[in-house]
Design an enzyme around this catalytic site. Structure first.
Site, PDB file in Angstrom:
ATOM      1  N   SER A  14      -4.372  -5.632  -4.492  1.00  0.00           N
ATOM      2  CA  SER A  14      -4.722  -6.752  -3.781  1.00  0.00           C
ATOM      3  C   SER A  14      -5.534  -6.252  -2.551  1.00  0.00           C
ATOM      4  CB  SER A  14      -3.332  -7.735  -3.428  1.00  0.00           C
ATOM      5  OG  SER A  14      -2.727  -6.823  -2.407  1.00  0.00           O
ATOM      6  N   ASN A  15      -5.039  -5.291  -1.916  1.00  0.00           N
ATOM      7  CA  ASN A  15      -6.084  -4.837  -0.965  1.00  0.00           C
ATOM      8  C   ASN A  15      -7.364  -4.282  -1.438  1.00  0.00           C
ATOM      9  OD1 ASN A  15      -4.614  -4.255   1.785  1.00  0.00           O
ATOM     10  ND2 ASN A  15      -2.910  -3.713  -0.003  1.00  0.00           N
ATOM     11  N   MET A  92      -1.048   5.668  -5.908  1.00  0.00           N
ATOM     12  CA  MET A  92       0.422   6.407  -5.767  1.00  0.00           C
ATOM     13  C   MET A  92       0.254   8.025  -6.434  1.00  0.00           C
ATOM     14  SD  MET A  92       2.213   4.437  -4.129  1.00  0.00           S
ATOM     15  CE  MET A  92       2.451   2.892  -3.551  1.00  0.00           C
ATOM     16  N   ARG A  93      -0.383   8.737  -5.877  1.00  0.00           N
ATOM     17  CA  ARG A  93      -0.663   9.995  -6.471  1.00  0.00           C
ATOM     18  C   ARG A  93      -0.840  11.002  -5.066  1.00  0.00           C
ATOM     19  NH1 ARG A  93      -0.204  13.126 -11.461  1.00  0.00           N
ATOM     20  NH2 ARG A  93      -1.264  15.006 -10.924  1.00  0.00           N
ATOM     21  N   HIS A 111      -0.871   1.375   4.623  1.00  0.00           N
ATOM     22  CA  HIS A 111       0.730   1.723   4.500  1.00  0.00           C
ATOM     23  C   HIS A 111       1.367   0.507   4.949  1.00  0.00           C
ATOM     24  CE1 HIS A 111       4.437   3.785   3.591  1.00  0.00           C
ATOM     25  NE2 HIS A 111       4.681   3.506   4.709  1.00  0.00           N
ATOM     26  N   ASP A 147       1.405   9.342   4.381  1.00  0.00           N
ATOM     27  CA  ASP A 147       1.452   8.475   5.208  1.00  0.00           C
ATOM     28  C   ASP A 147       1.495   8.881   6.525  1.00  0.00           C
ATOM     29  OD1 ASP A 147       1.680   6.402   2.989  1.00  0.00           O
ATOM     30  OD2 ASP A 147       3.762   6.870   2.681  1.00  0.00           O
TER      31      ASP A 147
HETATM   32  C1  GAR Z   1       0.306  -2.152  -0.346  1.00  0.00           C
HETATM   33  O1  GAR Z   1       1.468  -2.837   0.247  1.00  0.00           O
HETATM   34  C2  GAR Z   1      -0.020  -0.708   0.320  1.00  0.00           C
HETATM   35  O2  GAR Z   1       0.149  -1.056   1.694  1.00  0.00           O
HETATM   36  C3  GAR Z   1       1.122   0.272  -0.319  1.00  0.00           C
HETATM   37  O3  GAR Z   1       1.211  -0.168  -1.533  1.00  0.00           O
HETATM   38  C4  GAR Z   1       0.721  -1.694  -1.763  1.00  0.00           C
HETATM   39  C5  GAR Z   1      -0.398  -1.836  -2.922  1.00  0.00           C
HETATM   40  O4  GAR Z   1      -0.701  -3.056  -3.146  1.00  0.00           O
HETATM   41  N1  GAR Z   1       0.708   1.667   0.114  1.00  0.00           N
HETATM   42  C6  GAR Z   1       1.740   2.566   0.212  1.00  0.00           C
HETATM   43  O5  GAR Z   1       2.836   2.114   0.413  1.00  0.00           O
HETATM   44  C7  GAR Z   1       1.053   3.727   0.437  1.00  0.00           C
HETATM   45  N2  GAR Z   1       2.167   4.688   0.987  1.00  0.00           N
HETATM   46  P1  GAR Z   1      -1.947  -3.544  -3.674  1.00  0.00           P
HETATM   47  O6  GAR Z   1      -2.244  -2.699  -5.068  1.00  0.00           O
HETATM   48  O7  GAR Z   1      -1.651  -4.947  -3.922  1.00  0.00           O
HETATM   49  O8  GAR Z   1      -3.088  -3.457  -2.650  1.00  0.00           O
END
Ligand code: GAR
Length: 217
Positions: A14-15, A92-93, A111, A147
């Site tokens: 989504s980001n 996530m890597r 984050h 993070d």
């Molecule tokens: C988001 O909330 C992002 O901030 C988080 O994963 C999600 C991904 O959502 N990232 C972390 O937690 C990094 N440590 P998305 O795939 O819908 O963007």
């Protein structure tokens, strides 16, 4: 010239979608050159393709713990698309320190907490457990620690007494989608300056509006 950006995802993206949307504007200083996923089943890949953005899958699983070997293939993909900047969007890597060093000052992450509070897994659960009344999201430059790194932009939301992790994550997500494109705009237009552990912004200013939570009536 627009800066060429690679977005790295592992999931729903989504980001990523918010960045792609922002980059459609003619005056946005960056273009999304490629979306790279380390998982073939990441839902964000279809979303990227639907927007006409090039996608690549560089599966990390076959590399196991050999992060350097994975990154070699990743670097080849980044080079193929002439990426100048990287935005991590739920990627996530973990990277090796060498990879992070090569992209120093050119790689952003988002984050869902007000860092340095609640890094790592389940930041929403961590925030609820700590009983904070305000949480939010942080865009930061990537350094070898997870993070952490110079903070570019943050957005805050109230935390309600009856919040679940899911409700809080939705509230924070809408802030993420606002601040990530703005942070990328600042980076791509050369307005960010790194001073050691800090990021300074040319002409930067906060909204000036305090966020107070809860409001006592
Ligand atoms: C988001 O909330 C992002 O901030 C988080 O994963 C999600 C991904 O959502 N990232 C972390 O937690 C990094 N440590 P998305 O795939 O819908 O963007």
């Amino acid at each position: 010239m627009k800066r060429r950006v690679a977005i790295l995802i592992s999931g729903r993206g989504s980001n990523m979608a918010a960045l792609i949307e922002a980059a459609k504007a003619g005056d946005f200083p960056a273009e999304i050159a490629v979306v790279i996923s380390n998982r073939a089943d990441a839902a964000g890949l279809d979303r990227a393709r639907a927007n006409g953005v090039a996608t690549e899958i560089v599966e990390s699983k076959p590399f196991g713990k050999d992060r350097a070997a994975f990154e070699k293939v990743l670097e080849e993909s980044l080079a193929r698309h002439r990426a100048e900047l990287i935005c991590l969007g739920g990627f996530m890597r973990l990277f090796t320190a060498e990879f992070v060093q090569r992209w120093h000052g050119r790689m952003l992450n988002i984050h869902p907490s007000l860092l340095p509070s609640f890094p790592g897994l389940d930041p929403h659960g961590q925030a609820l457990k700590a009983g904070v009344k305000i949480s939010g999201a942080t865009v930061h430059f990537v350094i070898p620690e997870t993070d952490a790194g110079p903070i570019v932009m943050q957005g805050a939301v109230p935390v309600h007494d009856d919040d679940t992790a899911e409700a809080l994550s939705q509230r924070i997500l809408s802030v993420e989608h606002r601040i990530y494109p703005e942070a990328l705009r600042l980076l791509a237009s050369g307005r960010l300056r790194l001073e050691g552990d800090l990021c300074k912004i040319a002409g930067g200013a906060g909204s000036g509006e305090p966020l107070i939570s809860p409001l006592a009536r």
